[in-house]
Scaffold this motif. Structure first.
Motif, mmCIF file in Angstrom:
data_model
loop_
_atom_site.group_PDB
_atom_site.id
_atom_site.type_symbol
_atom_site.label_atom_id
_atom_site.label_comp_id
_atom_site.label_asym_id
_atom_site.label_seq_id
_atom_site.Cartn_x
_atom_site.Cartn_y
_atom_site.Cartn_z
ATOM 1 N N LEU A 178 19.210 -1.292 7.374
ATOM 2 C CA LEU A 178 18.102 -1.728 6.513
ATOM 3 C C LEU A 178 18.129 -0.951 5.207
ATOM 4 O O LEU A 178 18.196 0.279 5.205
ATOM 5 C CB LEU A 178 16.750 -1.519 7.215
ATOM 6 N N LEU A 179 18.053 -1.686 4.125
ATOM 7 C CA LEU A 179 17.873 -1.094 2.798
ATOM 8 C C LEU A 179 16.473 -1.458 2.333
ATOM 9 O O LEU A 179 16.143 -2.648 2.233
ATOM 10 C CB LEU A 179 18.905 -1.654 1.821
ATOM 11 N N TYR A 180 15.649 -0.438 2.068
ATOM 12 C CA TYR A 180 14.301 -0.677 1.555
ATOM 13 C C TYR A 180 14.237 -0.201 0.118
ATOM 14 O O TYR A 180 14.524 0.961 -0.177
ATOM 15 C CB TYR A 180 13.259 0.057 2.410
ATOM 16 N N LEU A 181 13.852 -1.093 -0.763
ATOM 17 C CA LEU A 181 13.783 -0.784 -2.195
ATOM 18 C C LEU A 181 12.329 -0.748 -2.626
ATOM 19 O O LEU A 181 11.627 -1.763 -2.555
ATOM 20 C CB LEU A 181 14.555 -1.846 -2.990
ATOM 21 N N HIS A 182 11.887 0.434 -3.045
ATOM 22 C CA HIS A 182 10.476 0.608 -3.393
ATOM 23 C C HIS A 182 10.301 0.731 -4.903
ATOM 24 O O HIS A 182 11.285 0.694 -5.658
ATOM 25 C CB HIS A 182 9.893 1.825 -2.664
ATOM 26 N N GLY B 101 0.803 -1.221 0.000
ATOM 27 C CA GLY B 101 0.000 0.000 0.000
ATOM 28 C C GLY B 101 0.832 1.265 0.000
ATOM 29 O O GLY B 101 2.061 1.225 -0.028
ATOM 30 N N PRO B 102 0.147 2.430 0.055
ATOM 31 C CA PRO B 102 0.833 3.717 -0.095
ATOM 32 C C PRO B 102 1.678 4.112 1.115
ATOM 33 O O PRO B 102 2.492 5.028 1.020
ATOM 34 C CB PRO B 102 -0.330 4.702 -0.293
ATOM 35 N N GLU B 103 1.477 3.449 2.237
ATOM 36 C CA GLU B 103 2.246 3.796 3.437
ATOM 37 C C GLU B 103 3.481 2.917 3.591
ATOM 38 O O GLU B 103 3.985 2.722 4.700
ATOM 39 C CB GLU B 103 1.350 3.670 4.681
ATOM 40 N N ASP B 104 3.950 2.368 2.482
ATOM 41 C CA ASP B 104 5.037 1.394 2.565
ATOM 42 C C ASP B 104 6.296 1.949 3.203
ATOM 43 O O ASP B 104 6.931 1.290 4.026
ATOM 44 C CB ASP B 104 5.339 0.828 1.176
#
Lengths: 219, 87
Positions: free
Chosen positions: A149-153, A126-129
């Motif tokens: 932490l690496l977050y890939l969107h 969702g949009p709040e990722d």
């Protein structure tokens, strides 16, 4: 030097890419499952309690083929593990995942090498990722101070973010839409994640479509 | 538990995971030489070892294992097994 990248899902792609860069003999908990980020947080917050209870396992069939098994307690999708729903098969998979859950919790032990967690966007997030990704980072950080932490969107208009040990960036898709993703982008991002000093804290970005600088740097 | 007990237990676990077609275990056997020994089978081996020997193995211990000889040595350390001379 080998860095200890650990996939946090949301599906198989991070583990496939991590394993191609740093082959391992074992599997981490989130390597081949699919799970929304909110449920990832809940599962870790609850120390993997009530994992894979028989009453919570729901098979999903495509025509007559077992396509996946879902742990409805955690919205945890097992897409590769179950050859059948025979009790022996279920018990074998459960036993392996209990070991993986224990190993995941071991990562918060200071005797272990610091983990570099990697999470990729998931369709159900969702949009709040990004807010959830930061919440996930805070949870991991509360368990161990030196995690990263690496977050890939998948939002090409969202700026790259670097806040201490938390990073997020747009994951360039592959040209051919293959499910393993853009291997070149992955490798560059993972190397950058490991090697760029994590004390670096942000910079001005131009408005408009973003290309993470480490995604376009040559490997 | 003696070294022979460990060898016998290893054989039992590997037969459970790979089936009866598995050749006799040797210290040099490894994922590269045993067909089907992938990360999934490795997890099954770990589950079998923990159950059979009543030990708990950590991921970093498992990652350091190269072959059957390493597995036996790890179990020996965990169990404090005494070496038994063959014959």
């Amino acid at each position: 030097m080998t860095f200890r990248f650990i996939s946090l899902g949301g599906d198989c792609q991070p583990a496939v890419q991590i394993n191609s860069l740093n082959p391992t003999r074992t599997r981490s908990f989130f390597d081949v499952v699919s799970i929304p980020i909110a449920q990832t947080i809940a599962l870790i917050e609850n120390d993997f309690q009530d994992l894979m209870l028989t009453e919570n396992l729901r098979p999903v069939y495509v025509e007559d083929t077992l396509e996946r098994v879902v742990d409805t307690r955690w919205d945890l999708h097992f897409v590769h593990d179950f050859p059948s729903l025979e009790p022996e098969a279920v018990e074998a998979v459960r036993a392996q995942y209990l070991v993986r859950a224990r190993w995941f919790m071991d990562l918060f032990d200071d005797e272990e090498a610091p983990p570099y967690f990697v999470r990729r966007w998931f369709n159900g997030d969702g949009p709040e990722d990004e807010r959830e990704a930061i919440r996930l980072f805070e949870l991991l950080r509360s368990r161990r101070r030196d995690v990263r932490l690496l977050y890939l969107h998948n939002d090409p208009f969202r700026p790259e973010r670097v806040f201490g040990a938390y990073r997020s960036a747009y994951l360039l898709p592959p040209d051919n839409a293959h499910w393993v993703g853009n291997t070149g982008a992955w490798r560059t991002m993972l190397r950058d994640f490991a090697l760029r000093p994590h004390e670096e804290t942000g910079f001005a970005l131009p408005a408009g479509k973003q290309r993470p600088r480490f995604a376009v740097r040559s490997a | 538990m003696t070294d022979m007990d460990i060898q016998a237990g290893l054989r039992t676990v590997f037969l459970e995971v790979f089936g009866s077609g598995l050749p006799p275990l040797t210290p040099a056997m490894c994922a590269a030489t045993v067909p089907g020994w992938d990360s999934i089978r490795m997890m099954a081996i770990i589950v079998g070892l923990e159950r059979h020997f009543g030990v708990r193995l950590r991921a970093r211990e498992v990652e350091a294992l190269d072959d059957v000889g390493d597995i036996a040595a790890l179990l020996r350390r965990k169990l404090g097994a005494r070496q038994t001379a063959p014959g």
